[in-house]
Each structure stands twice: as C-alpha cells, then as structure tokens.
Scaffold this motif. Sequence first.
Motif, PDB file in Angstrom:
ATOM      1  N   THR A 238       0.839  -1.200   0.000  1.00  0.00           N
ATOM      2  CA  THR A 238       0.000   0.000   0.000  1.00  0.00           C
ATOM      3  C   THR A 238       0.873   1.249   0.000  1.00  0.00           C
ATOM      4  O   THR A 238       1.919   1.298   0.661  1.00  0.00           O
ATOM      5  N   ASP A 240      -0.567   4.091   0.926  1.00  0.00           N
ATOM      6  CA  ASP A 240      -1.318   4.985   1.810  1.00  0.00           C
ATOM      7  C   ASP A 240      -0.344   5.826   2.634  1.00  0.00           C
ATOM      8  O   ASP A 240       0.585   5.284   3.239  1.00  0.00           O
ATOM      9  N   PRO A 243      -0.839   4.574   6.887  1.00  0.00           N
ATOM     10  CA  PRO A 243      -1.581   3.311   6.967  1.00  0.00           C
ATOM     11  C   PRO A 243      -1.970   2.916   8.388  1.00  0.00           C
ATOM     12  O   PRO A 243      -2.942   2.193   8.572  1.00  0.00           O
ATOM     13  N   ASP A 296      -5.255  13.317   1.773  1.00  0.00           N
ATOM     14  CA  ASP A 296      -4.441  12.190   2.243  1.00  0.00           C
ATOM     15  C   ASP A 296      -3.258  12.671   3.075  1.00  0.00           C
ATOM     16  O   ASP A 296      -2.941  12.120   4.130  1.00  0.00           O
ATOM     17  N   ASN A 346       1.478   8.182  -2.210  1.00  0.00           N
ATOM     18  CA  ASN A 346       0.585   7.868  -3.321  1.00  0.00           C
ATOM     19  C   ASN A 346       0.452   9.013  -4.320  1.00  0.00           C
ATOM     20  O   ASN A 346      -0.498   9.063  -5.112  1.00  0.00           O
TER      21      ASN A 346
END
Length: 368
Positions: A238, A240, A243, A296, A346
């Motif tokens: 991931t 992210d 996370p 994010d 990301n």
Amino acid sequence: MASVSISSRLNKGVRQQYMSLPQGDKCQVTYIWIDGTGEGLRNKTRTLDVEPQSIEDIPEWNFDGSSTYQAEGSNSDMYLIPVCMFRDPFTLDPNKLVLCEVLKYNRLPAETNHRASCNKVMEKVKEHAMWFGMEQEYTLLGIDVHPFGWPANGYPAPQGPYYCGVGADNAYGRDIVECHYKACLYAGINIYGTNAEVMPAQWEFQVGPCEGIEMGDHLWVARFLLHRVCEDFGVVATLDPKPMKGNWNGAGCHTNVSTKQMREEGGLHYIEQAIEKLSKRHSEHIKVYDPRGGQDNMRRLTGHHETSSIDDFSAGVANRGSSIRIPRQVGQEKKGYFEDRRPAANCDPYAVTKAIASTCLPDLEEEE
C-alpha cells in the motif's frame, strides 16, 4: 502466520513448466496504464510477431474505460498510447512492458493522464537539465489489510530498531524487497537503492536521478513491478500516506531536485532562489502532492514523525522536520540539490515534478 492470498499458494513448479516453453519469434507485450483513481495501475498483454526494437514499434491499443473508472459504458473505448518500453522480468526476454498514456474517445488526455501536461512543461525547461530522484515509501500488508508480520491482535515493539534494520525481529518481508530490486534492474528501471523504513513492514526504494519526464515514467513502472512481485508473494503493497494511526511513521515520496545551475559552483544561490519561490506556492503544491487535493497528506503532515505541518512552509539544512531539506553536504559544498519532503507516497510523480518545475524555473529562464 501472515494472511497471504490463495493465488500465491498455487503450485509454482507447474507454472514453471509452461513458462519455460519456447515461444518462437513471437513477443508478449504487456501494456500498463494508470486508471481513473489516479493511483491504481492496470495491464493487459498482446502478441507481436517480432520483438520491438523501440517504442515506435509498439502499436496503439484500446481498453474498456467503463471498467477502470475512466468512461461511461455508452462510450467506453479509451486509447492506449505507448510512451516508454522496458524488459519484462516476469516472462523474460524478448518480452516487454510498455507504459502508456490514456486518451479519451476524442484523443484528448484522460483526467488522470497527468503525463501529457507534465511532458509539455519538461520540454520547455529542457535546457535546465532538471534532475529528479524520488524516494518511494510503502507498507507491506497481508490480504487482511493488517501490516505484514505484525501480531494478529496487537502491535510490534515501538519504532527504533527497524530503520535500516537487520534480523528476523526487525526486517519484515525482505524477500519481497530484494526481488523487486532485481526486477527493476532487469527491466531497466533507474533504481538507486532501497532500505527498511522506520515503521516495521515499511520499506523504501529510490528511483533516479532521472531527467524530466523520465522520472514519472520510471517510478510508475517501478510501482507496477512492486505490485506484481507482491502478488507473487501473496501480499499487498500500500502507498497509503498514513496506513496506521498512532505513534507510527507515515509514508511519503520525498522528491530530490536539481538543475544544471544548482549542480555547478555557487549553485546554492539557485537552490535558495527555488525554495523562496516554493514558499510562496505552498498551498498550491499541497493540492497536487496527493490524489485527493491534500486530504491524504493531512493525515501524514502533522509536524510529528519526521514531517512538517501541512499548514506551514519551512526549510532547513539537514532538517527532516521541514518542508524542504537542504542536505548537510550541499550546505557545505554550496551546490547540489534540495529535497521536497511534502509529496505523499501515493502522489502522481508527473503532477509533482510538473509543479516543481513550473514553480522553480520560469524566472530563471527570464534571467537568462
């Protein structure tokens, strides 16, 4: 035992029996593109009669955009325009991986095709020989979305021994990291290095230095290789930016930047000039440093865990808590590069490098 996918448990010996079959003069070409989320990657493969020698030998193709969040079903054909070719480390030579731009039915760039506009900027500033190096952090997860190697009903020991760590109690998933590194080298990715990160099951690889548009091309294909290697091992990577909540580091994509002038004697002047320009457009950059306009990064850029606050711009020598870091060696030698620590893991590297080039270079061109 970590939660791994069912597919990873299939008999790989049987698979190898077929993978080793000769394919004559035919060549498998896997087309790779960014989907409508701006984060996901898609791919499909076709056969060419002969091995392509350059990107010009790869034909355009198409796909169903209604199944990739890129079009409606009533008008769903999207064009795949090959832009960059690599060797295929999964099916081996002579097979290829090809990164593509996505065009809509009217042959205009799709909404998540940031490469097209980035390339225009990079062509305009070509004389500055702008180099980038991006540090891609990521976290390994089981398919249950729990960090790989973490206790099922708890947490590992606090951060401290994991960064660049060694040993079964400190390094979670090194096999994946090393296989990805080799895959990148085989493919022709300009990978610089790799290391374990601060949070357990978190790793980083660096791509660069790459000039201009190549930065985005190489990082996106390196991400594709990471996901494919993880697929073989039955785990998930991931990107992210945060996370795990709590006292755990997030994941960024620190971006190192230099121009020809910055790398020459007295280049620190041009580095400081660029930082001054970046300080005036902080909020604009934050909006393009993750796929959701800064939402994010809001979870990651808190002023803690080696980050600056998302609300404030700062810069300093060897300061990992600032927006922009000037490496200590650069401060001593008065030339080199700077590091923008704000991009999220990301981020779209095309959007990031375009924003940096657009902010830092126009006045330099006028001076010349």
